[in-house]
Scaffold this motif. Sequence first.
Motif, short mmCIF file in Angstrom:
data_model
loop_
_atom_site.label_atom_id
_atom_site.label_comp_id
_atom_site.label_asym_id
_atom_site.label_seq_id
_atom_site.Cartn_x
_atom_site.Cartn_y
_atom_site.Cartn_z
N ARG A 344 0.83 -1.22 0.00
CA ARG A 344 0.00 0.00 0.00
C ARG A 344 0.85 1.26 0.00
O ARG A 344 0.55 2.23 -0.69
N SER A 345 1.90 1.27 0.77
CA SER A 345 2.76 2.46 0.82
C SER A 345 3.76 2.50 -0.33
O SER A 345 4.07 3.56 -0.87
N ALA A 346 4.25 1.32 -0.73
CA ALA A 346 5.27 1.28 -1.78
C ALA A 346 4.70 1.64 -3.15
O ALA A 346 5.41 2.17 -4.01
N SER A 347 3.41 1.39 -3.36
CA SER A 347 2.81 1.63 -4.68
C SER A 347 2.19 3.02 -4.80
O SER A 347 1.74 3.40 -5.88
N ALA A 348 2.16 3.77 -3.71
CA ALA A 348 1.52 5.09 -3.73
C ALA A 348 2.55 6.19 -4.02
O ALA A 348 3.68 6.12 -3.55
N PRO A 349 2.18 7.21 -4.77
CA PRO A 349 3.09 8.33 -5.05
C PRO A 349 3.15 9.28 -3.85
O PRO A 349 2.66 10.41 -3.90
N LEU A 350 3.75 8.83 -2.78
CA LEU A 350 3.81 9.61 -1.54
C LEU A 350 4.76 10.79 -1.67
O LEU A 350 5.69 10.79 -2.48
N ALA A 351 4.52 11.77 -0.82
CA ALA A 351 5.40 12.94 -0.75
C ALA A 351 6.24 12.86 0.51
O ALA A 351 5.82 12.27 1.52
N SER A 352 7.41 13.45 0.47
CA SER A 352 8.27 13.56 1.64
C SER A 352 8.80 14.97 1.74
O SER A 352 8.98 15.65 0.72
N ALA A 353 9.05 15.41 2.96
CA ALA A 353 9.50 16.78 3.16
C ALA A 353 10.42 16.84 4.37
O ALA A 353 10.38 15.98 5.25
N GLU A 354 11.25 17.85 4.38
CA GLU A 354 12.05 18.20 5.55
C GLU A 354 11.71 19.64 5.90
O GLU A 354 11.78 20.52 5.04
N VAL A 355 11.34 19.85 7.15
CA VAL A 355 10.97 21.20 7.58
C VAL A 355 11.65 21.53 8.89
O VAL A 355 12.04 20.64 9.65
N GLU A 356 11.78 22.81 9.13
CA GLU A 356 12.27 23.30 10.42
C GLU A 356 11.14 24.06 11.08
O GLU A 356 10.53 24.96 10.48
N VAL A 357 10.83 23.68 12.34
CA VAL A 357 9.77 24.36 13.08
C VAL A 357 10.38 25.01 14.30
O VAL A 357 11.53 24.74 14.68
N GLY A 358 9.61 25.88 14.92
CA GLY A 358 10.08 26.54 16.13
C GLY A 358 10.03 25.60 17.33
O GLY A 358 9.65 24.43 17.22
N ARG A 359 10.36 26.17 18.50
CA ARG A 359 10.40 25.33 19.70
C ARG A 359 9.01 24.85 20.10
O ARG A 359 8.88 24.00 20.98
N TRP A 360 7.97 25.36 19.41
CA TRP A 360 6.63 24.86 19.72
C TRP A 360 6.50 23.37 19.41
O TRP A 360 5.63 22.69 19.95
N GLY A 361 7.42 22.85 18.58
CA GLY A 361 7.35 21.44 18.23
C GLY A 361 8.23 20.56 19.11
O GLY A 361 8.55 19.43 18.73
N TRP A 362 8.57 21.05 20.32
CA TRP A 362 9.51 20.32 21.17
C TRP A 362 9.00 18.95 21.58
O TRP A 362 9.79 18.02 21.86
N ASP A 363 7.67 18.77 21.62
CA ASP A 363 7.14 17.49 22.10
C ASP A 363 6.64 16.60 20.97
O ASP A 363 5.99 15.59 21.21
#
Length: 401
Positions: A344-363
Amino acid sequence: MGKSKSPKQEVVDYRMSVHVGVCLGPVDAIQGIYINEKEAWSGELTTAGDIQIHKPDLFGGETKEGGPEGTVYFLPGKADQVLPDDLASRFGLTGATAPGFRGLTSLFFVGGRTKASVWQTLASLGTSLLFPSIPLPTSGFLWSKNNPVIAQTLWAKVRRIPRGLGSENAQIGPDANPAHMIWECLTDDMGAPESLIDKESFETAAATLAGEGLGLSMIWTRQDRVESFIGEILDHIEGTIFVHPRTGLITLRLIRDDYDAGNLRVIDPDNAVMTSFQRRMLGETVNEIQVNWTNPENEQQETITVQDLGNIAAQGGQIVSETRSYYGVRNAELAKVLAERDLRSASAPLASAEVEVGRWGWDLTPGDVVRLDWPEYDVAGAVMRVVSIDYGKPGEPRIRL
């Protein structure tokens, strides 16, 4: 003239008593013994005791290579284990004076006492005083006839269910619960104190795996690091393990469709910086998954294949295949379920990303699900899962997802 008699074939027995170490103990039971990949005995023995093997035709009978015969003493390796008196007497000792071989699951292959039945018969007739000094000689375990090779392969099928996490859901059918396996690796082999582990997360995962019927049987040979073995278990169950930033505890999480898309945190240009974005093209997808699993009937690797016919058609009939090794799976139906999961995952045209978030994402933690809104890439409300996190050094304003 009389017909000449053909000479009789000489038959040679090859016997040897052998003490075989199976694994570090204790184990819960022995369920089978296989010699040269053939079943010599099957059953279930849960305590120390003897197993009688009588398979004279297993390798072709008297005129070929015969078959195994003799007694096998099963020692599960428990902490209070002692050698049975009958076995100890073969060393001129008693159960109280012989080594107990504790902590090691092992098998003693020995022959029967060749004249014991004769002696007992004489004794029952009241004639034992006629031969008071006759010993009861022993012979080694009969491995084969006419072939001096002793057991090219010797396998023992044993069962041990890890119960350090508790007995509930510890066993799934004939297999072990992977969450219990990981718990034992952490506490017994890595020495992690239970106070540093989120027990509730492991119990929750164990309940989910039991409901899915996802039990595994795997051997850690200690040739690889225990961390690598845990990684193999996580690959089988599609899970992740991490130290939770809120609790500081080692936490187990299964990657499952268990979220509400309407309640997810949103990542967008207002609170994050995009450093990389990729979308898998159709030609980069996989439309066939082959899963290798272990058949418990012969302990051989078998392969099950699943395909995405729609993807194959979209790629002009071209089959793009990948192979996954799930050797801990010993059930064809479960192997098929895991193959379909991966497809299911290997056959789907999935997207991937790298992002930087602020310290609000600490948890945020591995396995968390978020929603991505990014107009520049025509992405709106894309549900994405956090694969890895770099929390950065103290004082750094950004967290990389």
